[in-house]
Enzyme design. Structure first.
Site, PDB file in Angstrom:
ATOM      1  N   ASP A  59      -3.129   4.123  -8.671  1.00 56.97           N
ATOM      2  CA  ASP A  59      -3.349   2.994  -7.767  1.00 56.97           C
ATOM      3  C   ASP A  59      -2.976   1.697  -8.465  1.00 56.97           C
ATOM      4  OD1 ASP A  59      -4.252   1.127  -5.902  1.00 56.97           O
ATOM      5  OD2 ASP A  59      -5.948   2.370  -5.314  1.00 56.97           O
TER       6      ASP A  59
ATOM      7  N   HIS B 255      -6.421   0.389   2.791  1.00 58.35           N
ATOM      8  CA  HIS B 255      -5.909   0.700   1.469  1.00 58.35           C
ATOM      9  C   HIS B 255      -5.150   2.028   1.519  1.00 58.35           C
ATOM     10  CE1 HIS B 255      -5.512   0.122  -2.749  1.00 58.35           C
ATOM     11  NE2 HIS B 255      -6.277   1.132  -3.115  1.00 58.35           N
TER      12      HIS B 255
ATOM     13  N   CYS C 155      -1.541  -4.046  -1.527  1.00 53.69           N
ATOM     14  CA  CYS C 155      -1.720  -2.619  -1.819  1.00 53.69           C
ATOM     15  C   CYS C 155      -0.652  -1.708  -1.219  1.00 53.69           C
ATOM     16  CB  CYS C 155      -3.111  -2.153  -1.409  1.00 53.69           C
ATOM     17  SG  CYS C 155      -3.367  -1.889   0.351  1.00 53.69           S
TER      18      CYS C 155
END
Length: 281
Positions: A125, A109, A71
């Site tokens: 994202d 995250h 991420c």
């Protein structure tokens, strides 16, 4: 942000032209192209390599190196590109599975929030693996992207929650709206990429969402989530090293050397056998 040469290389890597203006249409086009070109993966972690999230390191790995990342790497790369293309983007605090595992999951995250002159804000994202290919509006609602459904709703006080399609994973992540600096994520990034207790260290993972499917490789097990199938998914165990390498290079589009595939296959076999042993004990 990326410089002009880095931005040009990024656009070539994801296969789109530079937008004339930073519009919502352009954001959708870039977001989708990024997700399609750069799969979510933790292969450097599996190979014992350090993870860096500064702009030059991200560009070298994900753009020039033909790789993906997890991420912080995915959204870091996307953020640098969007900034260079004139978007108003900020990195924000996120937490996967805060809902089920608690407040300690904050910082695991780093989502992105893109704001437009109209005042509308969108969640961008590329770092969930089983996430959305198009950015989602930050307002209460359920949103269909391709064959999958995602939810966004307010938890109050500038905190929001996003849900992944439950047919794929019983998973949510929370995020705030305030801007954060990349450096604030470095400590958690280091822990998640090196700790023996980290799921990123324990299990080799490569994931890619498409318009109609979600591809998820964990160790030797490939699951393809497809709502068109009777059970909603297909599952198979990768037979051997050659099939494993073909999958990584072909379906997932990763640039890897033969030695890297050898090392990753050894990890995948070890993890698969350990899981079988745990299940039978």
């Amino acid at each position: 942000m990326f410089d002009s040469a880095q931005t040009a290389a990024y656009l070539k890597r994801v296969g789109v032209k530079a937008p004339r203006r930073p519009t919502l249409h352009a954001l959708r086009r870039i977001h989708r192209a990024h997700v399609d070109a750069m799969p979510y993966e933790n292969l450097d972690i599996q190979l014992g390599r350090s993870i860096r999230i500064d702009a030059d390191a991200l560009h070298a790995k994900l753009v020039e190196g033909g790789r993906g990342g997890y991420c912080y790497e995915q959204n870091g790369t996307l953020a640098h590109a969007l900034e260079a293309l004139g978007f108003d983007v900020r990195r924000v605090l996120g937490g996967v599975a805060v809902e089920t595992e608690g407040e300690g999951n904050w910082w695991n995250h780093m989502p992105l929030v893109v704001r437009f002159p109209s005042g509308e804000e969108y969640l961008a994202d590329a770092g969930m693996g089983t996430g959305f290919r198009d950015p989602l509006p930050i307002r209460d609602g359920s949103y269909r992207v391709g064959a999958f459904n995602f939810g966004v709703w307010s938890l109050g006080e500038d905190t929001w929650r996003c849900s992944i399609d439950p047919r794929v994973a019983n998973l949510t992540f929370d995020f705030e709206l305030a801007s954060r600096r990349v450096e604030e994520f470095e400590e958690r990034c280091l822990k998640l990429s090196t700790s023996a207790d980290s799921p990123f260290v324990k299990t080799l993972t490569v994931q890619r969402p498409t318009e109609t499917e979600m591809w998820v490789l964990r160790a030797r097990t490939l699951t393809v989530f497809d709502p068109r199938l009777p059970e909603g998914k297909s599952v198979r165990v990768i037979a051997d090293r050659d099939a494993f390498g073909e999958l990584l290079r072909g379906a997932f589009g990763l640039t890897l050397t033969a030695d890297e595939v050898d090392g990753l296959w050894a990890k995948a076999v070890e993890q698969h056998e350990r899981k079988l042993a745990e299940a039978s004990s």
